[in-house]
Design a protein around this motif. Structure first.
Motif, PDB file in Angstrom:
ATOM      1  N   ALA A  17      -9.041 -55.136  38.292  1.00 29.64           N
ATOM      2  CA  ALA A  17      -9.628 -54.077  38.935  1.00 29.64           C
ATOM      3  C   ALA A  17     -11.063 -54.062  38.444  1.00 29.64           C
ATOM      4  O   ALA A  17     -12.171 -53.241  39.573  1.00 29.64           O
ATOM      5  CB  ALA A  17      -8.553 -53.417  38.200  1.00 29.64           C
ATOM      6  N   ARG A  18     -11.762 -53.943  37.838  1.00 29.91           N
ATOM      7  CA  ARG A  18     -13.254 -53.858  37.166  1.00 29.91           C
ATOM      8  C   ARG A  18     -13.586 -55.047  38.257  1.00 29.91           C
ATOM      9  O   ARG A  18     -14.964 -54.673  38.634  1.00 29.91           O
ATOM     10  CB  ARG A  18     -13.552 -53.836  35.967  1.00 29.91           C
ATOM     11  N   PHE A  19     -14.031 -56.112  38.802  1.00 26.44           N
ATOM     12  CA  PHE A  19     -14.383 -56.541  39.339  1.00 26.44           C
ATOM     13  C   PHE A  19     -14.102 -56.821  40.511  1.00 26.44           C
ATOM     14  O   PHE A  19     -15.361 -57.574  41.961  1.00 26.44           O
ATOM     15  CB  PHE A  19     -14.437 -58.032  38.805  1.00 26.44           C
ATOM     16  N   GLY A  20     -13.322 -56.227  41.222  1.00 23.67           N
ATOM     17  CA  GLY A  20     -12.647 -56.145  42.509  1.00 23.67           C
ATOM     18  C   GLY A  20     -11.823 -57.116  43.562  1.00 23.67           C
ATOM     19  O   GLY A  20     -12.252 -57.424  44.575  1.00 23.67           O
ATOM     20  N   ILE A  21     -11.442 -58.340  42.152  1.00 28.41           N
ATOM     21  CA  ILE A  21     -10.222 -58.809  43.038  1.00 28.41           C
ATOM     22  C   ILE A  21      -9.220 -58.253  42.839  1.00 28.41           C
ATOM     23  O   ILE A  21      -8.460 -58.022  42.248  1.00 28.41           O
ATOM     24  CB  ILE A  21     -10.369 -60.278  42.057  1.00 28.41           C
ATOM     25  N   THR A  22      -8.292 -59.286  43.965  1.00 28.84           N
ATOM     26  CA  THR A  22      -6.827 -58.967  44.112  1.00 28.84           C
ATOM     27  C   THR A  22      -6.197 -59.340  43.290  1.00 28.84           C
ATOM     28  O   THR A  22      -6.609 -60.824  43.411  1.00 28.84           O
ATOM     29  CB  THR A  22      -6.292 -58.932  45.461  1.00 28.84           C
ATOM     30  N   ALA A  23      -5.845 -59.705  42.254  1.00 27.07           N
ATOM     31  CA  ALA A  23      -4.859 -60.721  41.329  1.00 27.07           C
ATOM     32  C   ALA A  23      -3.255 -60.437  41.851  1.00 27.07           C
ATOM     33  O   ALA A  23      -2.488 -59.295  42.418  1.00 27.07           O
ATOM     34  CB  ALA A  23      -5.206 -59.581  40.050  1.00 27.07           C
ATOM     35  N   VAL A  24      -2.261 -61.650  41.747  1.00 22.92           N
ATOM     36  CA  VAL A  24      -1.174 -62.063  42.534  1.00 22.92           C
ATOM     37  C   VAL A  24      -0.966 -62.650  41.410  1.00 22.92           C
ATOM     38  O   VAL A  24      -0.953 -64.225  41.405  1.00 22.92           O
ATOM     39  CB  VAL A  24      -1.256 -62.280  44.023  1.00 22.92           C
ATOM     40  N   GLY A  25       0.215 -61.793  40.899  1.00 23.50           N
ATOM     41  CA  GLY A  25       1.224 -63.352  39.940  1.00 23.50           C
ATOM     42  C   GLY A  25       2.597 -62.940  40.440  1.00 23.50           C
ATOM     43  O   GLY A  25       3.049 -62.290  40.941  1.00 23.50           O
ATOM     44  N   PHE A  26       3.695 -64.243  39.777  1.00 24.10           N
ATOM     45  CA  PHE A  26       4.233 -64.234  39.714  1.00 24.10           C
ATOM     46  C   PHE A  26       5.453 -64.454  40.601  1.00 24.10           C
ATOM     47  O   PHE A  26       5.932 -64.384  41.700  1.00 24.10           O
ATOM     48  CB  PHE A  26       5.667 -63.286  38.926  1.00 24.10           C
ATOM     49  N   ILE A  27       4.048 -65.581  41.931  1.00 22.74           N
ATOM     50  CA  ILE A  27       4.550 -65.993  43.101  1.00 22.74           C
ATOM     51  C   ILE A  27       6.531 -67.333  42.545  1.00 22.74           C
ATOM     52  O   ILE A  27       5.342 -68.010  42.285  1.00 22.74           O
ATOM     53  CB  ILE A  27       3.427 -66.130  44.027  1.00 22.74           C
ATOM     54  N   ARG A  28       6.782 -66.268  43.486  1.00 26.63           N
ATOM     55  CA  ARG A  28       8.000 -67.239  43.254  1.00 26.63           C
ATOM     56  C   ARG A  28       9.549 -66.400  43.237  1.00 26.63           C
ATOM     57  O   ARG A  28       9.863 -65.819  44.331  1.00 26.63           O
ATOM     58  CB  ARG A  28       8.512 -68.156  42.085  1.00 26.63           C
TER      59      ARG A  28
END
Length: 139
Positions: A112-123
């Motif tokens: 969130a702080r670095f401006g990165i899109t984080a996506v998890g639990f891709i299944r």
């Protein structure tokens, strides 16, 4: 970059296809760098996800992917997203990090702080978008 949800959902399988050593050992993690269209640009394996990420970024630094920053690219990792993965992505200029498992709370805060899109639990045709969802195009 923007990335279609369908492309994000396909990344774990595409990453797995690139894991040649995993086929032989059954015990290695991988990190892969993808285009927003889902094209696998580089994959590296190691016993640790963070080491595999170092190898992908190192490949880019040595000119294999045109150098840094790696803006406009997507990093996919096997396993979970830890803080160190987000930190390495930020340093390399990678705006999207995706994984088959959960991110740590520290990783979500850093993304969130670095401006990165984080996506998890891709299944199973699903994913959780934790930060900066504006980069993911929904159907």
């Amino acid at each position: 970059p923007e990335i279609d949800l369908d492309v994000l959902l396909s990344l774990p399988a595409r990453l797995r296809e690139g894991q040649k050593l995993f086929d032989k050992t059954g015990g290695l993690h991988a990190a892969g760098l993808f285009s927003p269209a889902g094209e696998l640009l580089a994959v590296r394996e190691d016993v640790g996800r963070h080491n595999a990420t170092d190898k992908v970024v190192g490949h880019a630094v040595l000119g294999g992917l045109g150098g840094l920053p790696l803006d406009g690219r997507v990093l996919a990792v096997s396993g979970r997203i830890g803080f160190e993965i987000v930190q390495k992505a930020a340093m390399a200029g990678i705006p999207v990090v995706a994984a088959v498992s959960a991110p740590s709370s520290l990783a979500v805060d850093a993304a969130a702080r670095f401006g990165i899109t984080a996506v998890g639990f891709i299944r199973d045709g699903r994913a959780n978008i934790y930060t900066h969802p504006e980069r993911v195009r929904l159907p």
